[in-house]
Design an enzyme around this catalytic site. Structure first.
Site, short mmCIF file in Angstrom:
data_model
loop_
_atom_site.label_atom_id
_atom_site.label_comp_id
_atom_site.label_asym_id
_atom_site.label_seq_id
_atom_site.Cartn_x
_atom_site.Cartn_y
_atom_site.Cartn_z
N ASP A 60 -81.32 -81.99 2.90
CA ASP A 60 -81.91 -81.89 4.33
C ASP A 60 -82.66 -80.53 3.87
O ASP A 60 -82.15 -80.25 5.28
CB ASP A 60 -80.94 -82.84 5.54
CG ASP A 60 -80.37 -84.09 5.05
OD1 ASP A 60 -81.33 -84.65 5.16
OD2 ASP A 60 -79.22 -84.11 4.69
N LYS B 225 -86.64 -79.59 1.42
CA LYS B 225 -87.65 -79.43 0.58
C LYS B 225 -89.30 -79.87 0.70
O LYS B 225 -89.51 -78.86 0.19
CB LYS B 225 -86.59 -80.19 -0.61
CG LYS B 225 -85.46 -79.64 -0.60
CD LYS B 225 -84.77 -80.88 -2.25
CE LYS B 225 -84.48 -82.03 -1.00
NZ LYS B 225 -83.55 -82.01 -0.17
N ASN C 2 -83.55 -93.00 0.36
CA ASN C 2 -82.44 -92.68 0.86
C ASN C 2 -83.21 -90.99 1.26
O ASN C 2 -81.78 -90.53 1.85
CB ASN C 2 -81.70 -92.30 -0.35
CG ASN C 2 -81.27 -91.91 -1.68
OD1 ASN C 2 -82.51 -91.81 -1.89
ND2 ASN C 2 -81.05 -91.41 -2.10
N GLY D 126 -85.32 -88.68 2.63
CA GLY D 126 -87.11 -88.97 4.24
C GLY D 126 -87.11 -87.72 4.19
O GLY D 126 -86.32 -86.13 4.38
N HIS D 127 -88.38 -86.84 4.00
CA HIS D 127 -88.66 -85.97 4.31
C HIS D 127 -90.05 -85.70 5.33
O HIS D 127 -91.18 -86.85 5.93
CB HIS D 127 -89.70 -85.31 2.84
CG HIS D 127 -89.41 -85.36 1.69
ND1 HIS D 127 -89.31 -85.10 0.70
CD2 HIS D 127 -87.89 -84.46 1.89
CE1 HIS D 127 -88.59 -84.89 -0.37
NE2 HIS D 127 -87.56 -84.46 0.20
N GLN E 246 -82.73 -85.28 -2.47
CA GLN E 246 -81.00 -85.32 -2.12
C GLN E 246 -80.49 -83.84 -2.63
O GLN E 246 -81.42 -82.68 -2.39
CB GLN E 246 -80.04 -85.54 -2.61
CG GLN E 246 -80.24 -87.38 -2.44
CD GLN E 246 -81.23 -88.32 -2.93
OE1 GLN E 246 -81.75 -88.70 -3.78
NE2 GLN E 246 -82.17 -88.84 -1.65
N GLY F 22 -80.93 -91.59 11.18
CA GLY F 22 -80.61 -90.92 12.08
C GLY F 22 -79.18 -90.74 12.29
O GLY F 22 -78.68 -90.00 14.28
N ARG G 113 -76.20 -85.34 11.64
CA ARG G 113 -75.74 -83.88 10.44
C ARG G 113 -74.30 -83.58 10.58
O ARG G 113 -73.99 -82.84 11.84
CB ARG G 113 -76.75 -84.09 9.60
CG ARG G 113 -77.33 -84.22 9.33
CD ARG G 113 -79.04 -83.87 8.87
NE ARG G 113 -79.93 -84.39 8.50
CZ ARG G 113 -81.12 -83.43 8.73
NH1 ARG G 113 -81.70 -82.63 8.98
NH2 ARG G 113 -82.43 -84.72 8.40
N LEU H 281 -83.53 -70.09 9.10
CA LEU H 281 -83.39 -69.03 10.06
C LEU H 281 -83.65 -69.03 11.91
O LEU H 281 -82.59 -68.70 11.95
CB LEU H 281 -84.23 -68.28 9.00
CG LEU H 281 -83.46 -66.53 9.32
CD1 LEU H 281 -81.34 -66.86 8.90
CD2 LEU H 281 -84.03 -65.78 8.51
N ASP H 282 -84.58 -69.70 11.65
CA ASP H 282 -84.78 -69.71 13.30
C ASP H 282 -83.53 -70.18 14.57
O ASP H 282 -82.83 -69.35 15.51
CB ASP H 282 -85.97 -70.11 14.25
CG ASP H 282 -86.14 -71.62 13.91
OD1 ASP H 282 -86.01 -71.81 12.09
OD2 ASP H 282 -85.95 -72.27 14.27
P1 IMP Z 1 -76.72 -93.12 -1.26
O1 IMP Z 1 -77.68 -92.07 -1.46
O2 IMP Z 1 -77.41 -93.56 -0.67
O3 IMP Z 1 -75.93 -93.61 -2.35
O4 IMP Z 1 -75.71 -91.89 -0.39
C1 IMP Z 1 -74.25 -91.41 -1.45
C2 IMP Z 1 -74.40 -90.63 -0.72
O5 IMP Z 1 -75.95 -89.25 -0.93
C3 IMP Z 1 -74.61 -90.79 1.21
O6 IMP Z 1 -73.68 -89.38 1.47
C4 IMP Z 1 -75.56 -90.08 1.89
O7 IMP Z 1 -75.59 -89.83 3.06
C5 IMP Z 1 -75.85 -89.14 1.21
N1 IMP Z 1 -77.42 -89.15 0.55
C6 IMP Z 1 -78.34 -89.66 0.65
N2 IMP Z 1 -79.59 -88.91 0.59
C7 IMP Z 1 -79.62 -88.22 1.06
C8 IMP Z 1 -80.45 -87.29 1.36
O8 IMP Z 1 -81.88 -87.25 1.36
N3 IMP Z 1 -80.09 -86.12 2.57
C9 IMP Z 1 -78.74 -86.18 2.63
N4 IMP Z 1 -77.98 -86.74 2.23
C10 IMP Z 1 -77.92 -87.87 1.67
#
Ligand code: IMP
Length: 431
Positions: free
Chosen positions: A13, A16, A38, A40-41, A223, A301, A304, A331-332
């Site tokens: 997050d 990127k 997994n 999300g952009h 990730q 959702g 964090r 940075l803001d």
């Molecule tokens: P998984 O990738 O769904 O198996 O999750 C494994 C770990 O990676 C968990 O702690 C998720 O919260 C974290 N994770 C997976 N994808 C992201 C992402 O895009 N951003 C932040 N954390 C992620």
């Protein structure tokens, strides 16, 4: 730089997508090399917000070749929805290509992911429950179904049947779930196959051809470094290799082809899911960062967890990825603080202090942050476009990071919009 890998330097997050989107204007190819939905952009273009899950962030620049490489895992239902949604909004999909060697996330993967987490109880990883881990596990066990299987109805039927003969036993006996109906599942998968088929290609060949022709190729990591299966904070990691080396495996080219590695880090740190987080802020500051930075998951959702910049972890990311430059985002968000702690070392359970990321999970788990406090700037910087216009304290913050991490900062993010960016050095031209 013809081949630049863009990699998350923290726990994901980092923004990127926005950095890739910015650089993609001058790229010929944007290629994702691991992960699935997994990721999300969020991309904000004027009044329009796009939430991408699978399709590379370059898709919003017409004419860009957008590759989902063999290292990705693809939920065909999600991909179909995403393609349909983008097309409805007039986005040109003619450049999208999906590797035939990428693996499919099937419904049993999602169920097993969610139920395994429930069974772990307090020990759960906090996965996104999108079936990522179980899909990669089947890949490693050599029982996965691949994107290329969508091209042949007979093979697809056979593979689903074979998989279900084992998965349904698991679902019933271990997870106490109803077995999945072979015919319903096959018909649904065939519908997705119909939609996805035209996009399937030999993407390793395409990417290598682009590199041979001297085209600009951006390899987009999902990730991040500390979620890397081998080098991250195991077991609280994802099941692929987000680090830069993963680009070679996940796209199918040799390591000698990579010219530059851009690490993307927030000016602070966030983490979703469970696991150690030495520089996690106290409740009050964490809430302030979360509210001000909009720190809620794009995919799930979820709130964090928020904390201060961790230079120990960032130096680890520089080492693992061979970072050549840094992009520092958001940075803001730090403008609300009068002074800003930065974690520069960890105090370990035996009392020693280290600037190196601990290799042993217990040391990391119990590491206490050692902070240095930097002056804040307490001014809105979201309209600044030139580094020279940044308040002195903000420039000092950047200089401090460059000095401690040993990597120059090339890009600074100061807001969500595409134009809210300060370019200090040209990433694609850098030597
Ligand atoms: P998984 O990738 O769904 O198996 O999750 C494994 C770990 O990676 C968990 O702690 C998720 O919260 C974290 N994770 C997976 N994808 C992201 C992402 O895009 N951003 C932040 N954390 C992620």
């Amino acid at each position: 730089m013809p081949c630049t890998v863009i990699v998350g330097a923290q726990w994901g997050d980092e923004g990127k997508g926005k950095i890739v989107d910015t650089l993609a204007e001058r790229a010929d190819v944007v290629a994702r090399y691991q992960g699935g939905n997994n990721a999300g952009h969020t991309l904000v273009l004027g009044e329009e917000t796009y939430k991408l899950r699978l399709v590379p962030s370059g898709v919003l620049w017409p004419g860009t070749l957008c590759v989902l490489g063999n290292g990705c895992v693809i939920d065909p239902e999600v991909l179909m929805e995403e393609l349909d949604g983008l097309e409805e909004r007039g986005v040109d999909l003619s450049g999208v290509r999906i590797s035939g060697n990428a693996h499919l996330i099937m419904p049993w993967h999602r169920i097993i992911d969610a139920d395994s987490e429930l069974m772990l109880g307090r020990l759960q990883i906090g996965t996104t429950r999108r079936g990522i881990g179980p899909a990669y596990a089947d890949k490693a066990s050599r029982v996965g179904i691949r994107v290329q299987d969508l091209l042949d109805e007979k093979i697809l039927r056979q593979k689903i049947q074979t998989a279900l003969s084992v998965k349904n036993v698991l679902l019933r006996k271990i997870y106490h779930q109803r077995p999945l109906d072979k015919d319903v599942l096959t018909e649904a998968t065939l519908r997705y196959a119909e939609r996805i088929r035209p996009f399937i290609a030999d993407t390793s060949l395409l990417v290598n051809q682009a590199l041979d022709a001297g085209q600009v190729v951006l390899c987009e990591g999902a990730q991040a470094t500390l979620l890397d299966l081998d080098h991250g904070t195991y077991p609280f990691v994802t099941s692929s290799n987000p680090i830069a080396a993963g680009a070679c495996v996940g796209l199918g080219f040799g390591p000698t082809r990579v010219d530059a590695v851009l690490g993307v880090a927030k000016a602070y740190v966030t983490r979703v899911g469970a696991g150690g987080f030495p520089s996690e802020a106290d409740e009050a500051d964490s809430t302030r960062i979360r509210e001000h930075g909009g720190e809620y998951g794009t995919v799930t959702g979820r709130e964090r967890r928020c904390g201060w910049l961790d230079v120990v972890a960032l130096r680890y990311a520089a080492r693992l990825n061979g970072l050549t430059q840094l992009a520092l985002t958001k940075l803001d968000v730090l403008s609300i603080f009068e002074s800003i702690p930065v974690c520069t070392a960890y105090r370990l359970p035996d009392g020693s202090v280290t600037e190196d990321f601990p290799w042993h999970q217990s040391d990391f788990h119990h590491a206490q942050p050692v902070y240095e406090r930097l002056e804040g700037w307490s001014t809105d910087i979201s309209a600044v476009r030139d580094a020279g216009q940044l308040p002195r304290a903000a420039r000092d913050y950047l200089a401090f990071i460059e000095e401690r991490v040993g990597v120059e900062v090339a890009i600074v993010g100061i807001g969500q919009r595409r134009d809210q960016i300060i370019t200090l050095r040209d990433v694609l031209e850098a030597a």
